[in-house]
Write an enzyme that holds these catalytic residues in place. Structure first.
Site: not given
Length: 301
Positions: A113, A82
Site C-alpha cells: 500500500e 458481484e
C-alpha cells in the site's frame, strides 16, 4: 499525519471497551454504526457525480476501475466481482485492483500500500484509456498506492474519483470528484474495517448499482439482467418474469426457455406478444432498456 485523521482518533464513548460486557460492546458498535448512513447522505451530491461519470464511461466503451489497499481494496474487488452475476456485465467492465494483487485478498502483503509505483503500474497493465473512470478508495485518504494510481489516471486523461473517510483527504487532490464520508473515530481505535468500511461498502453499492441501472439493467425494481448460472438464479429469473408481466409460473417458465434464458427478451415476448427475434431487435434499438422498448411499441400502435 495519522494524528490529524478522525478515523485514527480515539472514541471517547468507548475508552472502557475492554471492561464492557459483550452486550455493552455490541450496543456501542450498533449505536456507532447508525451514524454511517447519515454521514453518507451528506455526500450524495458527490456520489451522483461519480455515478453519472461511470455511466458515461460505460457508454463510451470505458470501464469502472476501483483501486485500494487492505479492506478498501477488498471492498472494491467484491463490488466489481458481484456485478457479473447481478447484471451480466463482462468481468472487464467493472474491475477491482488491490495493492499486492490477488494474494492480498486473503493475507497482508507488506509494503504494497505504500508503493505509488505499484499503483500506476497496475493501471498501466490494464491499458488504461481516457474513456475509463478510476475510483481510488482509501479510508485514511492518504494511501500511496491509490495516489500513484490516480496520478497516472490523470496523466492518461481518464476520469478520476476518490472515496475516503476523512475531510481534506490527500487523495482528493488527485481526483476530479472527491467523496469524503467523515465517519469519525472507530469503536476500536484505528480499525477502519468498522464504520469506515461500512461507509465504503454503502457508497460502492450505490455507484455500481445506480450506474448499471443507468445502462438499462433493471426494469421497475427488478434485476432483469441477472446471470442465471445456478439453480437459485434460474428460479429467480422465472420469478422476475412473473413479476414483470403478471403471468403465471408455467408461462414464465416456457417463455424463459424459449428465449434461451434471456430474461429481458422473455419479458418483452410476453408484454408485446412478439417473437424472440423481434424482442431482441427491440432491445437493441432501445439500448437494453425494457421500458423504452415497451414505450416505443405503444407509440407505433
Amino acid at each position: 499525519m495519522l494524528d490529524k485523521l478522525t478515523t485514527e482518533a480515539r472514541n471517547k464513548k468507548t475508552t472502557n471497551l475492554d471492561m464492557m460486557t459483550v452486550h455493552e460492546m455490541l450496543s456501542s458498535m450498533n449505536q456507532e454504526d447508525q451514524s454511517v448512513p447519515q454521514a453518507v447522505s451528506r455526500e450524495l451530491g458527490k456520489i451522483e457525480q461519480v455515478v453519472k461519470s461511470a455511466i458515461h464511461a460505460f457508454q463510451s466503451g470505458g470501464r469502472l476501475i476501483y483501486m485500494g489497499a487492505g479492506t478498501s481494496g477488498r471492498l472494491g474487488v467484491l463490488d466489481a466481482v458481484e456485478c457479473v452475476p447481478t447484471f451480466s456485465s463482462s468481468p472487464d467492465r467493472v474491475v477491482g485492483l488491490i495493492a499486492g494483487g490477488n494474494k492480498a485478498l486473503t493475507e497482508a502483503v507488506e509494503g504494497a500500500e505504500d508503493n505509488e509505483t505499484m499503483g500506476s503500474g497496475d493501471l498501466a497493465a490494464l491499458d488504461l484509456t481516457e474513456n475509463d473512470l478510476v475510483v481510488g478508495v482509501a479510508a485514511s485518504g492518504r494511501t500511496p498506492y491509490v495516489i500513484g494510481g490516480l496520478k497516472y489516471a490523470q496523466k492518461i486523461g481518464a476520469s478520476t474519483a476518490s472515496l475516503s473517510c476523512n475531510r481534506y483527504a490527500e487523495i482528493s487532490k488527485y481526483s476530479d470528484m472527491a467523496i469524503e464520508i467523515e465517519t469519525g473515530p472507530e469503536v476500536l481505535t484505528g480499525s477502519t474495517r468498522l464504520k469506515a468500511g461500512t461507509a465504503q461498502k454503502l457508497v460502492l453499492n450505490m455507484i455500481s448499482t445506480a450506474s448499471m441501472i443507468g445502462l438499462g439493467k433493471a426494469y421497475e425494481n427488478l434485476m432483469v439482467d441477472v446471470q442465471p448460472n445456478n439453480e437459485k438464479l434460474v428460479e429467480r429469473s422465472k420469478k422476475i418474469i412473473m413479476e414483470a408481466t403478471g403471468t403465471d409460473l408455467k408461462t414464465a417458465e416456457n417463455v424463459y426457455f424459449n428465449a434461451n434464458q434471456n430474461v429481458k427478451a422473455a419479458i418483452l415476448m410476453i408484454l408485446l406478444g412478439c417473437s424472440l427475434d423481434e424482442a431482441l431487435e427491440r432491445l437493441k434499438h432501445a439500448k437494453g432498456f425494457i421500458r423504452k422498448a415497451v414505450v416505443a411499441n405503444n407509440k407505433c400502435e
